[in-house]
Write a protein that holds these residues in place. Structure first.
Motif, PDB file in Angstrom:
ATOM      1  N   GLN A 183       0.828  -1.202   0.000  1.00 10.55           N
ATOM      2  CA  GLN A 183       0.000   0.000   0.000  1.00 10.55           C
ATOM      3  C   GLN A 183       0.861   1.250   0.000  1.00 10.55           C
ATOM      4  OE1 GLN A 183      -3.387   0.096   2.652  1.00 10.55           O
ATOM      5  NE2 GLN A 183      -2.990   2.221   3.110  1.00 10.55           N
ATOM      6  N   ARG A 184       1.900   1.265   0.827  1.00  9.91           N
ATOM      7  CA  ARG A 184       2.793   2.427   0.868  1.00  9.91           C
ATOM      8  C   ARG A 184       3.475   2.630  -0.472  1.00  9.91           C
ATOM      9  NH1 ARG A 184       2.654   6.934   2.628  1.00  9.91           N
ATOM     10  NH2 ARG A 184       1.672   5.889   4.404  1.00  9.91           N
ATOM     11  N   LEU A 185       3.908   1.538  -1.096  1.00 14.57           N
ATOM     12  CA  LEU A 185       4.596   1.620  -2.376  1.00 14.57           C
ATOM     13  C   LEU A 185       3.678   2.205  -3.454  1.00 14.57           C
ATOM     14  CD1 LEU A 185       7.226   1.009  -3.807  1.00 14.57           C
ATOM     15  CD2 LEU A 185       6.538  -1.380  -3.998  1.00 14.57           C
ATOM     16  N   PHE A 186       2.456   1.721  -3.518  1.00 11.66           N
ATOM     17  CA  PHE A 186       1.531   2.220  -4.541  1.00 11.66           C
ATOM     18  C   PHE A 186       1.032   3.630  -4.221  1.00 11.66           C
ATOM     19  CE2 PHE A 186       1.782  -1.916  -6.255  1.00 11.66           C
ATOM     20  CZ  PHE A 186       1.282  -1.864  -7.540  1.00 11.66           C
ATOM     21  N   PHE A 187       0.904   3.951  -2.940  1.00  9.31           N
ATOM     22  CA  PHE A 187       0.505   5.310  -2.576  1.00  9.31           C
ATOM     23  C   PHE A 187       1.566   6.313  -3.041  1.00  9.31           C
ATOM     24  CE2 PHE A 187       0.269   8.864   0.514  1.00  9.31           C
ATOM     25  CZ  PHE A 187      -1.018   9.305   0.231  1.00  9.31           C
ATOM     26  N   GLU A 188       2.845   5.943  -2.928  1.00  8.95           N
ATOM     27  CA  GLU A 188       3.896   6.843  -3.382  1.00  8.95           C
ATOM     28  C   GLU A 188       3.906   6.961  -4.901  1.00  8.95           C
ATOM     29  OE1 GLU A 188       5.363   8.828  -1.530  1.00  8.95           O
ATOM     30  OE2 GLU A 188       4.959   7.958   0.445  1.00  8.95           O
ATOM     31  N   LEU A 189       3.502   5.911  -5.606  1.00  9.25           N
ATOM     32  CA  LEU A 189       3.357   6.019  -7.062  1.00  9.25           C
ATOM     33  C   LEU A 189       2.211   6.964  -7.405  1.00  9.25           C
ATOM     34  CD1 LEU A 189       3.868   2.278  -8.095  1.00  9.25           C
ATOM     35  CD2 LEU A 189       5.421   4.186  -8.574  1.00  9.25           C
ATOM     36  N   HIS A 190       1.140   6.885  -6.627  1.00  8.44           N
ATOM     37  CA  HIS A 190       0.027   7.826  -6.791  1.00  8.44           C
ATOM     38  C   HIS A 190       0.513   9.261  -6.597  1.00  8.44           C
ATOM     39  CE1 HIS A 190      -3.522  10.165  -5.559  1.00  8.44           C
ATOM     40  NE2 HIS A 190      -2.914  10.350  -4.403  1.00  8.44           N
ATOM     41  N   ARG A 191       1.296   9.476  -5.549  1.00 13.40           N
ATOM     42  CA  ARG A 191       1.778  10.841  -5.273  1.00 13.40           C
ATOM     43  C   ARG A 191       2.762  11.314  -6.345  1.00 13.40           C
ATOM     44  NH1 ARG A 191       2.647  12.537   0.918  1.00 13.40           N
ATOM     45  NH2 ARG A 191       4.379  11.053   0.935  1.00 13.40           N
ATOM     46  N   ALA A 228      -7.635 -13.247   1.501  1.00 14.63           N
ATOM     47  CA  ALA A 228      -8.037 -12.111   2.331  1.00 14.63           C
ATOM     48  C   ALA A 228      -6.888 -11.144   2.587  1.00 14.63           C
ATOM     49  CB  ALA A 228      -8.605 -12.609   3.659  1.00 14.63           C
ATOM     50  N   LYS A 229      -5.651 -11.621   2.442  1.00 19.62           N
ATOM     51  CA  LYS A 229      -4.477 -10.782   2.703  1.00 19.62           C
ATOM     52  C   LYS A 229      -3.723 -10.391   1.435  1.00 19.62           C
ATOM     53  CE  LYS A 229      -3.634 -12.879   7.254  1.00 19.62           C
ATOM     54  NZ  LYS A 229      -2.654 -13.628   8.086  1.00 19.62           N
ATOM     55  N   ASP A 230      -4.280 -10.756   0.287  1.00 19.68           N
ATOM     56  CA  ASP A 230      -3.594 -10.523  -0.981  1.00 19.68           C
ATOM     57  C   ASP A 230      -3.700  -9.049  -1.384  1.00 19.68           C
ATOM     58  OD1 ASP A 230      -2.470 -10.596  -3.450  1.00 19.68           O
ATOM     59  OD2 ASP A 230      -3.717 -12.214  -4.233  1.00 19.68           O
ATOM     60  N   PRO A 231      -2.579  -8.312  -1.423  1.00 24.11           N
ATOM     61  CA  PRO A 231      -2.645  -6.871  -1.746  1.00 24.11           C
ATOM     62  C   PRO A 231      -3.225  -6.585  -3.121  1.00 24.11           C
ATOM     63  CG  PRO A 231      -0.497  -7.446  -0.839  1.00 24.11           C
ATOM     64  CD  PRO A 231      -1.205  -8.736  -1.119  1.00 24.11           C
ATOM     65  N   LYS A 232      -2.944  -7.448  -4.095  1.00 26.11           N
ATOM     66  CA  LYS A 232      -3.382  -7.128  -5.457  1.00 26.11           C
ATOM     67  C   LYS A 232      -4.884  -7.250  -5.644  1.00 26.11           C
ATOM     68  CE  LYS A 232      -2.413 -11.661  -7.579  1.00 26.11           C
ATOM     69  NZ  LYS A 232      -1.894 -12.332  -6.355  1.00 26.11           N
ATOM     70  N   ARG A 233      -5.577  -7.777  -4.649  1.00 18.20           N
ATOM     71  CA  ARG A 233      -7.033  -7.866  -4.724  1.00 18.20           C
ATOM     72  C   ARG A 233      -7.717  -6.682  -4.033  1.00 18.20           C
ATOM     73  NH1 ARG A 233      -8.816 -13.136  -6.005  1.00 18.20           N
ATOM     74  NH2 ARG A 233      -7.126 -14.659  -6.142  1.00 18.20           N
ATOM     75  N   ILE A 240      -5.528   2.655  -7.797  1.00 16.27           N
ATOM     76  CA  ILE A 240      -4.374   3.413  -8.281  1.00 16.27           C
ATOM     77  C   ILE A 240      -4.034   2.996  -9.711  1.00 16.27           C
ATOM     78  CG2 ILE A 240      -1.879   3.767  -7.960  1.00 16.27           C
ATOM     79  CD1 ILE A 240      -2.442   3.745  -4.924  1.00 16.27           C
ATOM     80  N   LEU A 241      -4.167   1.722 -10.026  1.00 16.14           N
ATOM     81  CA  LEU A 241      -3.972   1.278 -11.410  1.00 16.14           C
ATOM     82  C   LEU A 241      -5.004   1.917 -12.339  1.00 16.14           C
ATOM     83  CD1 LEU A 241      -3.220  -2.492 -10.755  1.00 16.14           C
ATOM     84  CD2 LEU A 241      -1.601  -0.801 -11.640  1.00 16.14           C
ATOM     85  N   LEU A 242      -6.238   2.041 -11.855  1.00 12.84           N
ATOM     86  CA  LEU A 242      -7.272   2.729 -12.638  1.00 12.84           C
ATOM     87  C   LEU A 242      -6.912   4.203 -12.818  1.00 12.84           C
ATOM     88  CD1 LEU A 242     -10.041   2.912 -14.015  1.00 12.84           C
ATOM     89  CD2 LEU A 242     -11.059   3.236 -11.734  1.00 12.84           C
ATOM     90  N   GLU A 243      -6.468   4.826 -11.730  1.00 11.17           N
ATOM     91  CA  GLU A 243      -6.104   6.243 -11.779  1.00 11.17           C
ATOM     92  C   GLU A 243      -4.989   6.488 -12.799  1.00 11.17           C
ATOM     93  OE1 GLU A 243      -5.168   9.442  -8.299  1.00 11.17           O
ATOM     94  OE2 GLU A 243      -3.813   7.721  -8.401  1.00 11.17           O
TER      95      GLU A 243
END
Length: 360
Positions: A183-191, A228-233, A240-243
């Motif tokens: 989540q942190r990694l993808f949030f930084e890609l968003h930023r 239930a713990k899979d980040p890609k789901r 973020i991929l949609l964005e």
């Protein structure tokens, strides 16, 4: 048996015999089973020195055999080793064994201090060998530390280095199967894309890194077998991929969903919605701020997607996308309205993103 051999070694009083015996022990470990990580020059003499200390005092000793490490780290052998220097072969590299205090070896906290000295992409290229050496030396960093590393890499425009770490998971141990880290990694890609106003080369770069990371999640070392713990789901990642895909369509392809990714990730986002973090009853601000960090990119992704040609008229996604956007709009509006005064005066990360991207 090895310990007895070392004991016999130093009970000998004959200098030439001592040298010969030590040589026989070191030759049992002529080539390390691990390649010792090597650093490249950085922009800081202080950082170069700190990295070299980790290599000389931690990584190389852990690449030696057990008997050789005993020669270095046991005080009772120090005088003899000083008198009779021993050279160990590590592949094509020769290393002079010397007495060391095991308590003085670099620690994980010192590794964090070293990383804090990395200021640009030239410096950050050394993250792969640093993490590799820490893993070799049984110095495993906590997930919270890894999230901090991601933030620091983002500040230095070095998120591509994090991708390289994940590609070399067997060396670095950087796995993409833990929700908080991903989540942190993808949030930084968003930023990264947000700072470029979702236009131009930075969006393309963020998209490239994001899609490569998702591809890695299907490979050994990264697969999360617990659904239930899979980040890609999770909606935050798909959002973020949609964005990013919608931003590319608007910025690079004249508003067209040229590769069909906007439609694809719209469908996936809607399908993953039950796994999202949308609890409107949560009032504790730390939890709310985390929710904003997850949901603002989703909100922005849906808004951008509905600006892409054809998507607003796509019956399979448009009505549901608009309904979810409306739901999320109401949730974010409520959370911003209830933000504590001290948070409004000193905005947290989630609130800052909301202020930048949420229009109500």
């Amino acid at each position: 048996m090895a310990q007895n051999a070392v004991g016999r070694l130093f009970r000998s009083q004959n200098s030439s015999s001592l040298r010969q015996s030590i040589g026989s022990i070191t030759q049992t470990r002529g080539i390390s089973r691990h390649a010792v990580p090597t650093f490249t020059p950085t922009t800081s003499p202080e950082l170069d020195q700190a990295l070299n200390r980790f290599r000389e005092e931690l990584f190389i000793p852990f690449s030696l055999g057990q008997q050789q490490r005993r020669l270095m780290f046991r005080q009772k052998y120090a005088d003899r080793l000083e008198q009779e220097p021993v050279t160990a072969n590590l592949g094509e590299e020769e290393f002079l064994l010397r007495p060391m205090d095991p308590q003085s070896r670099p620690t994980k906290n010192e590794a964090i201090e070293v990383i804090s000295l990395m200021k640009n992409t030239t410096d950050w290229k050394n993250l792969v060998p640093l993490l590799s050496g820490l893993r070799l030396s049984n110095r495993v960093l906590k997930s919270s530390r890894m999230e901090w590393i991601v933030r620091k890499a983002a500040e230095a425009n070095a998120l591509g280095v994090m991708l390289e770490c994940a590609k070399q998971v067997e060396r670095t141990g950087v796995q993409l199967n833990e929700v908080g880290f991903v989540q942190r990694l993808f949030f930084e890609l968003h930023r990264k894309a947000q700072r470029a106003e979702f236009q131009g080369p930075e969006v393309t770069k963020a998209w490239s890194i994001a899609t490569q990371l998702v591809g890695l999640m299907e490979r050994p070392g990264h697969v999360q077998h617990d659904v239930a713990k899979d980040p890609k789901r999770r909606p935050f990642l798909i959002g973020i991929l949609l964005e990013l895909s919608a931003a590319r369509a608007l910025s690079e392809f004249g508003g067209k969903d040229q590769d069909g990714m906007v439609r694809l990730y719209s469908q996936r986002l809607l399908g993953s919605w039950p796994l999202g973090n949308f609890n409107g009853e949560t009032t504790e601000w730390v939890a709310v701020d985390q929710m904003l960090q997850e949901n603002i990119p989703i909100y922005n992704g849906m808004k951008l997607a509905l600006q892409v040609q054809g998507v607003p008229h796509e019956r399979s996604v448009a009505p549901a996308l608009k309904n979810r956007l409306n739901e999320l709009n109401q949730l974010i509006a409520k959370q911003l309205k209830n933000a504590p005064e001290k948070v409004q005066q000193k905005p947290t990360v989630g609130l800052v993103q909301a202020q930048l991207l949420y229009q109500g």
